[in-house]
Structure formats: structure tokens, C-alpha cells
Enzyme design. Sequence first.
Site, mmCIF file in Angstrom:
data_model
loop_
_atom_site.group_PDB
_atom_site.id
_atom_site.type_symbol
_atom_site.label_atom_id
_atom_site.label_comp_id
_atom_site.label_asym_id
_atom_site.label_seq_id
_atom_site.Cartn_x
_atom_site.Cartn_y
_atom_site.Cartn_z
ATOM 1 N N THR A 108 0.376 0.309 6.250
ATOM 2 C CA THR A 108 0.792 -0.526 5.139
ATOM 3 C C THR A 108 1.172 -1.888 5.700
ATOM 4 O O THR A 108 1.478 -2.027 6.876
ATOM 5 C CB THR A 108 1.994 0.063 4.379
ATOM 6 O OG1 THR A 108 3.093 0.221 5.290
ATOM 7 C CG2 THR A 108 1.667 1.407 3.774
ATOM 8 N N GLY A 109 1.183 -2.889 4.839
ATOM 9 C CA GLY A 109 1.598 -4.213 5.283
ATOM 10 C C GLY A 109 0.418 -5.145 5.485
ATOM 11 O O GLY A 109 -0.552 -5.118 4.731
ATOM 12 N N THR A 134 0.818 -1.196 0.000
ATOM 13 C CA THR A 134 0.000 0.000 0.000
ATOM 14 C C THR A 134 0.862 1.260 0.000
ATOM 15 O O THR A 134 1.983 1.254 0.489
ATOM 16 C CB THR A 134 -0.881 -0.037 1.263
ATOM 17 O OG1 THR A 134 -1.640 -1.249 1.239
ATOM 18 C CG2 THR A 134 -1.799 1.147 1.349
ATOM 19 N N ARG A 144 -11.230 -10.148 -2.121
ATOM 20 C CA ARG A 144 -10.650 -9.816 -0.808
ATOM 21 C C ARG A 144 -10.514 -8.304 -0.663
ATOM 22 O O ARG A 144 -10.061 -7.606 -1.559
ATOM 23 C CB ARG A 144 -9.289 -10.483 -0.657
ATOM 24 C CG ARG A 144 -8.549 -10.119 0.651
ATOM 25 C CD ARG A 144 -7.544 -9.006 0.459
ATOM 26 N NE ARG A 144 -6.703 -8.810 1.651
ATOM 27 C CZ ARG A 144 -5.803 -7.840 1.758
ATOM 28 N NH1 ARG A 144 -5.601 -6.998 0.777
ATOM 29 N NH2 ARG A 144 -5.084 -7.715 2.870
ATOM 30 N N VAL A 145 -10.945 -7.780 0.489
ATOM 31 C CA VAL A 145 -10.795 -6.368 0.803
ATOM 32 C C VAL A 145 -9.913 -6.256 2.041
ATOM 33 O O VAL A 145 -10.178 -6.893 3.062
ATOM 34 C CB VAL A 145 -12.160 -5.704 1.070
ATOM 35 C CG1 VAL A 145 -11.974 -4.245 1.468
ATOM 36 C CG2 VAL A 145 -13.052 -5.812 -0.167
ATOM 37 N N GLY A 146 -8.868 -5.474 1.942
ATOM 38 C CA GLY A 146 -7.963 -5.282 3.064
ATOM 39 C C GLY A 146 -8.312 -4.048 3.867
ATOM 40 O O GLY A 146 -9.420 -3.492 3.781
ATOM 41 N N ASP A 147 -7.343 -3.582 4.629
ATOM 42 C CA ASP A 147 -7.575 -2.447 5.525
ATOM 43 C C ASP A 147 -7.639 -1.112 4.805
ATOM 44 O O ASP A 147 -8.186 -0.145 5.320
ATOM 45 C CB ASP A 147 -6.506 -2.404 6.604
ATOM 46 C CG ASP A 147 -5.115 -2.141 6.044
ATOM 47 O OD1 ASP A 147 -4.825 -2.569 4.902
ATOM 48 O OD2 ASP A 147 -4.294 -1.522 6.745
#
Length: 315
Positions: free
Chosen positions: A228-229, A177, A205-208
Site C-alpha cells: 500500500t502507499g 489501497t 494512471r495505473v499503480g502497483d
Amino acid sequence: MTAPVIIGSERSEVGLPHGMAVLRDGGSALDAVEAALRVCEDNLADHYVGTSGLPNARGVVELDASVMVGSSRAFGAVAALQGYPNPISVARAVMERLPQHCVLVGEGAATFADECGFETAELLTEESRRLFREALQLEEANVEGERTLGLQGDRAYRLAALELVRRFAPHDGPWGTINVLALDASGELVVGVSTSGYPWKYPGRVGDSALPGAGNWCDLRYGGAACTGRGELSLRAGTARTVVEALGRGDDVERACRDALADAATLPDDFRAELRVLALTPDGRHGGAAGSPGSTYAVMTADSAEPEIHPRSVR
């Protein structure tokens, strides 16, 4: 009048000068964040955001982005967006043109982008396709695309990804990110996030990065933060909001960032990989933290000729 400043995570350096140019001309923090992230999204040498991002397990590039304004906590985001190269602009449009909602995903996000007149593009370049295939053979790389050695969680994620690739064979045809946080001359604070997410991820898939409180949080009373990460960790720990709440209690920036990462580190996770966080306060203080040495972030003020690289503190 506030002294403008703009900061960004690793690989934001290509975009920050464009954001600072907006701020120097008296533009808004929102315009600056969007301008900086659009340049990052259009950077074909970066395979972790925008055009040329690495694809999911089906070989399709899906993009997430969000933006949050500190004074109102207005928030807009898109996730699993296909075919539109600048998700940060679509996220801003969600915030401004569709204020009854905060997040649009998948087909709905694409429909909205089309209604707004955004241009489509082929996001999977030949280079990102080649990297997608070759990277599956690496054994020691960090799956977030940062220049650090892979951990056991990275290897576990790779094995799980290989299984997904077997199930969703890709058709013919450093990921991580990018955060940008800006403070403008009026005192407004804005945080923006853009990503192509984990490569080989399960479709949808949805991340943060698209969710408030996890990968992005901004409150003008205290500050803004972005992650990030390993997004699943910041989703579970509410990491970005945890940082801002600590700033509200009077913690200094680096301590707030370190403590938030320490909290996330207590969570069990078989796919553990490094999580990083970055923060900016309404009076222009900034800092970041990471789980390993060597992580950095970039800063520009009105007097900067180019982005200045600062080390993150280590949790």
C-alpha cells in the site's frame, strides 16, 4: 490440514470477518479474499476503494484490483475500471474466464465486466465528491489517506495534482489501497488487492495494485506479499516480489518486509510518500513493515472473535 488465517492492511477490518467466515466453513482462500475485499469495496465510509473512491483529475473514479493464487501463480487484474463497484471480482474473472490474459484496463476491462454480467453503479458519491474538492485545500495531509503527517513528497504531489485539476476541471457531479491475504485449510495461499488509486491522478494512471511483482505477489513455496502507499515506488522496486524472494531465502517475515522497503527508499522520487508492505507465509507466519511508527495490520484466525490489530515494524 493447515490452520486458516486471513490478514489485511489498514481499513480491511470491515471485510476480514466475512473472509474468515468463508475459511471457517471450509471455503477456499480465493473465495475468502474476494469476499473480504468486496465488503471493503462496498463500504461507503471508505473513500479509497470501490464505490465512493476519490476520483482522478477529471472527477472520474477509476478502480484497480488484482488477485494471485500461490500454488499456480495464476494472476488476474483490472485497472482504470470505471462504473463497476467490485473490481476484485472482475479481476478474479479475468484470471478464471480469460486465462490467456492477466490484465485488462480501461474500456476493455469494462467490456469484459459487461460480458460477464457484472452490475454497474455510480461510483462517485456526494461524499467522495465533497472530499475530493475539500482535500485539495489541505496542506499537511498524507496523500495515501493514512493517519500520518504529510511529507515533502505529499506536498509536491498535491501541487502537481492542482495543476492537473486546472487542466481537467472536474465536472459537476484516508485514500489508499487495501490488501487481503488468506491461507485456507488445504494450504492454498491467495493475495488480493483493491484500490481507487491516487486521487487527482492523471486519467488512466495505473499503480502497483494491478501489476504482479509490484503491489501483489504470491508463491506457495515461500509466501505472499502486498503493498500500500506510493505505488510508483513499488513498481520500480518490484517490492512485493522482493519480499517473497527474501522469504524464499529464509528471512523472517518482518525482516523481509523491512529490507524491501529499504530497497525502495534508495530510489530518487520527487513525490516520495510512505510505502508499506504486508506478508503471509504458507505456515501461517505474518508481518508487515512501514516507513513510520503507528502503522498496523489486522489478523484473524479461526478462533478470532474479531480482527486483532498488530503493529508493523518500522523500516
